[in-house]
Design a protein around this motif. Sequence first.
Motif, mmCIF file in Angstrom:
data_model
loop_
_atom_site.group_PDB
_atom_site.id
_atom_site.type_symbol
_atom_site.label_atom_id
_atom_site.label_comp_id
_atom_site.label_asym_id
_atom_site.label_seq_id
_atom_site.Cartn_x
_atom_site.Cartn_y
_atom_site.Cartn_z
ATOM 1 N N HIS A 1 -28.123 -1.977 -18.509
ATOM 2 C CA HIS A 1 -29.346 -1.261 -18.872
ATOM 3 C C HIS A 1 -29.401 -0.996 -20.374
ATOM 4 C CE1 HIS A 1 -29.671 -0.689 -14.571
ATOM 5 N NE2 HIS A 1 -28.519 -0.043 -14.560
ATOM 6 N N PHE B 1 -30.510 5.102 -20.594
ATOM 7 C CA PHE B 1 -30.497 5.880 -19.343
ATOM 8 C C PHE B 1 -30.596 7.366 -19.637
ATOM 9 C CE2 PHE B 1 -27.652 8.415 -16.556
ATOM 10 C CZ PHE B 1 -28.429 8.398 -15.413
ATOM 11 N N ASN C 1 -39.516 6.485 -14.321
ATOM 12 C CA ASN C 1 -39.749 5.438 -13.323
ATOM 13 C C ASN C 1 -40.383 4.180 -13.913
ATOM 14 O OD1 ASN C 1 -38.748 7.187 -11.328
ATOM 15 N ND2 ASN C 1 -40.787 8.037 -10.949
ATOM 16 N N ASP D 1 -38.804 1.699 -15.043
ATOM 17 C CA ASP D 1 -37.968 0.536 -14.763
ATOM 18 C C ASP D 1 -38.599 -0.377 -13.729
ATOM 19 O OD1 ASP D 1 -37.012 3.090 -13.328
ATOM 20 O OD2 ASP D 1 -36.400 1.470 -11.973
ATOM 21 N N ASN E 1 -33.698 -6.749 -16.901
ATOM 22 C CA ASN E 1 -32.712 -5.671 -16.864
ATOM 23 C C ASN E 1 -32.063 -5.415 -18.217
ATOM 24 O OD1 ASN E 1 -32.992 -4.937 -14.199
ATOM 25 N ND2 ASN E 1 -31.607 -6.543 -13.467
ATOM 26 N N ASP F 1 -34.428 -2.681 -19.903
ATOM 27 C CA ASP F 1 -35.026 -1.593 -19.126
ATOM 28 C C ASP F 1 -34.536 -0.245 -19.612
ATOM 29 O OD1 ASP F 1 -32.451 -1.631 -18.194
ATOM 30 O OD2 ASP F 1 -32.985 -1.334 -16.097
ATOM 31 N N ARG G 1 -34.009 3.422 -17.984
ATOM 32 C CA ARG G 1 -33.967 4.149 -16.726
ATOM 33 C C ARG G 1 -34.020 5.654 -17.001
ATOM 34 N NH1 ARG G 1 -32.563 1.391 -11.962
ATOM 35 N NH2 ARG G 1 -32.906 -0.848 -12.341
ATOM 36 N N TYR H 1 -34.923 9.329 -15.078
ATOM 37 C CA TYR H 1 -35.157 9.983 -13.790
ATOM 38 C C TYR H 1 -35.254 11.495 -13.980
ATOM 39 C CZ TYR H 1 -33.379 5.572 -11.852
ATOM 40 O OH TYR H 1 -33.173 4.244 -11.536
#
Length: 478
Positions: free
Chosen positions: A312, A315, A334, A336, A342, A345, A347, A349
């Motif tokens: 990734h 994050f 969200n 991703d 990949n 991306d 990520r 949350y």
Amino acid sequence: MESPTFFFSALFSFLLLSFILFIFHPTPLSEFITLATSNNADYSVHLHPIRTKFSTHNPQLLAVNEDSTAIHRNKSRNRIPMREVGKVEEELAGARASIRSNRSLGTTAHGGGDEGYVPAGAVYRNPRLFYRSYLEMEKILKVYVYPDGDHPIVHDGPCKDIYSIEGRFLHEIEHGHGRFRTNDPNLAHVFFLPLSVAWMVKYLYTPLSYDHSPLRQFVSDYVRVISTKYPFWNRTHGADHFMLACHDWGPSTSKGNPFLYNTSIRVLCNANTSEGFKPEKDVSLPEIHLLGGEVSPKLLSPQKDNNTPRRHLAFFAGGPHGPIRPKLFQYWKNRDDDDNDNDNDIRVYEYLPKDLDYYSFMLNSKFCLCPSGYEVASPRIVESIYAECVPVILSNNYVLPFSDVLQWEAFSLKVDVSDIPRLREILSAIPEDEYLRLKEGVKIVRRHFTLNQPVKRFDVFHMILHSIWLRRLNIPVR
């Protein structure tokens, strides 16, 4: 019958003696504090005499339990042998001269592992001066810990969860190998107030009241005890004293005494310059989250092969606390799902789903986003360093830990909050060789953020002490 001349001579002598006593009688510290705070709205806590009962609901929390007899009995201790003061100042002057000199560093006897480590490389602002200063600290620094006060608020602190560094430092300085601690306050270079703000909040704060005054009052009473019982606080108005707090309310709690707030060394996780943090005298404390009291085993042995790609780009997972994270969620939560590449991306949350593993994401990401929450500090910075994931600092007014000696630009990225919408563009544009350079820097500084038991040279405990040492020396090492 005495003559008029004798009468007037006696009267003149009496008036002269009274005038001399009036001029040279020292003002009590309590009166000085009252004058200093009477026109300052930041200090609303009334500094009344020592209370012998702090809480009727929690009598076991009493930290200020000195009665007037004990205080009077100890007044004879309120004299500092001038030869001891001179010795301490001579030691400090010698350390300053040694740090500034070009003499050979030589060797120093020391223990605690990493015997042969010598700081070098771009992660340090001035590795030579840092090393000189560190060796001088090992050679002479002595810390006196005030014995006054009882558990749980004094001499104790949390050793797990988000404020763990508070308890770990307290326990190490009081119960560790004891290299830096002295039982003779006349030989001390700095004096430690062993208070735990995290435990003050737990035991003294009324939930949802938003009233910090019980915490400030506790601090006020504690300083009153040590300034009455010992001579050292009054000698410098606390300038050679320090407190340590990782709880968000550490800065607010320190307002219990104006000299503690304005003059003493405050070692704080909440190192926010917009809220009174002063880098020239205060120390930024790294926030370390120990969920069960130890670092996750997954972070103890991170990926060793630099040629293994991380899946990734970036994050983050966490709650929508404070003013910065909602903006991060607005643009990247969200997202991703919209990108099948990949390698590119991001990520993000709002709390991680239970079927996903937080540390696995860190270990498989090139960059770890570290946005401030309610306050400026974030435990994700240290977690990122443990995972050898390049930290991306998203914060305003935050003084990064150990920035006296560490050059954060060599192992992290600082992205303006206004550039959050451009995160993918900014991170993707970093060349691979630049990313590898940053990652290598993270690996080098990891030792400085590691909690060891027993402690080791140059680890986080020693780096905290070194930051305090620099402020006591009042010398830059850049």
